[in-house]
Design a protein around this motif. Structure first.
Motif, PDB file in Angstrom:
ATOM      1  N   PRO A 124      21.082  52.125  -9.998  1.00  0.00           N
ATOM      2  CA  PRO A 124      22.295  52.332  -9.169  1.00  0.00           C
ATOM      3  C   PRO A 124      22.196  53.572  -8.312  1.00  0.00           C
ATOM      4  O   PRO A 124      22.665  53.576  -7.165  1.00  0.00           O
ATOM      5  CB  PRO A 124      23.414  52.455 -10.200  1.00  0.00           C
ATOM      6  CG  PRO A 124      22.899  51.753 -11.413  1.00  0.00           C
ATOM      7  CD  PRO A 124      21.442  52.021 -11.438  1.00  0.00           C
TER       8      PRO A 124
ATOM      9  N   VAL B  97      22.629  53.515  -4.372  1.00  0.00           N
ATOM     10  CA  VAL B  97      23.600  54.356  -3.672  1.00  0.00           C
ATOM     11  C   VAL B  97      22.906  55.249  -2.658  1.00  0.00           C
ATOM     12  O   VAL B  97      23.390  55.434  -1.534  1.00  0.00           O
ATOM     13  CB  VAL B  97      24.398  55.188  -4.698  1.00  0.00           C
ATOM     14  CG1 VAL B  97      25.273  56.216  -3.978  1.00  0.00           C
ATOM     15  CG2 VAL B  97      25.251  54.285  -5.566  1.00  0.00           C
TER      16      VAL B  97
ATOM     17  N   TRP C  78      23.536  55.232   1.323  1.00  0.00           N
ATOM     18  CA  TRP C  78      23.870  56.424   2.097  1.00  0.00           C
ATOM     19  C   TRP C  78      22.844  56.658   3.201  1.00  0.00           C
ATOM     20  O   TRP C  78      23.206  57.032   4.332  1.00  0.00           O
ATOM     21  CB  TRP C  78      23.950  57.644   1.174  1.00  0.00           C
ATOM     22  CG  TRP C  78      25.254  57.735   0.440  1.00  0.00           C
ATOM     23  CD1 TRP C  78      25.492  57.409  -0.852  1.00  0.00           C
ATOM     24  CD2 TRP C  78      26.468  58.226   0.975  1.00  0.00           C
ATOM     25  NE1 TRP C  78      26.811  57.615  -1.199  1.00  0.00           N
ATOM     26  CE2 TRP C  78      27.449  58.131  -0.060  1.00  0.00           C
ATOM     27  CE3 TRP C  78      26.866  58.720   2.216  1.00  0.00           C
ATOM     28  CZ2 TRP C  78      28.776  58.519   0.102  1.00  0.00           C
ATOM     29  CZ3 TRP C  78      28.188  59.108   2.369  1.00  0.00           C
ATOM     30  CH2 TRP C  78      29.120  58.993   1.337  1.00  0.00           C
TER      31      TRP C  78
END
Length: 209
Positions: free
Chosen positions: A23, A27, A31
């Protein structure tokens, strides 16, 4: 046994670390993607803005200035010139029409005075009397003479036909005999065939018995 347990514990911890790292990586990638998209959007917007202002400065503003300060005044001046020239040509055409009408009338009067009326006078005073004199003194006598010659020729032909008929009848009487009196029959034939067509007395030709 302890080694195996330690290895199993390490493997379990590694799987947990891997499960926790996924994860975080997702993420981080999200981003990074949002950052790249934002940077790309900013670059595209900057380039589009730069091109817009470049086109506006290099094309639109000079074209607007040329239209406002050059073409529009020249167009207005040309419109005024064309309007005034059209009005002048209209007046000139109107004046030329009146002038041409007056000139035409003058030329027609001049032609009538110099050609038509003298020709009419010559015809009335010279040609018509000469024509009537020629007709009365030359053409009509010639026509009468021609008609007389025609009548004489016609009478001659008729007389020749009657003479030939009489000769044929005489030969027939000499060869075959004829109880009728030849003299009266010949006289009647000549009177019936040889006669003038203008009402004069019939000429009686002698017959030979």
């Amino acid at each position: 046994m302890d080694l195996e347990k330690s290895r199993e514990e390490q493997a379990g911890e590694g799987r947990l670390v891997v499960a926790l790292r996924m994860p975080v990586r997702i993420v981080a990638l999200a981003w990074c993607g949002r950052g790249v998209f934002a940077v790309t959007s900013l670059l595209v917007a900057g380039i589009a803005t730069a091109l817009y202002w470049a086109a506006r400065v290099l094309v639109v503003w000079p074209a607007a200035a040329v239209w406002r300060w050059v073409l529009a005044p020249v167009g207005r001046v040309l419109a005024v010139v064309v309007r005034e020239a059209g009005a002048a040509l209209g007046h000139a055409w109107w004046v030329a029409g009146y002038v041409s009408l007056a000139v035409g009338r003058v030329l027609a009067a001049f032609f009538r005075r110099t050609v038509v009326e003298p020709a009419r006078l010559v015809y009335r005073t010279v040609l018509a009397p000469v024509g009537r004199a020629v007709r009365d003194r030359a053409l009509w006598p010639v026509a009468e003479a021609a008609r007389s010659v025609g009548r004489i020729t016609q009478d001659t032909l008729r007389f020749s036909c009657v003479t030939v008929r009489q000769v044929r009848q005489g030969v027939r009487r000499a060869l075959l005999g004829d109880p009728e009196t030849p003299g009266r029959q010949g006289i009647h034939d000549v009177r019936g065939s040889v006669g003038s067509s203008d009402g004069r007395e019939d000429r009686t030709l002698p017959t030979h018995g």
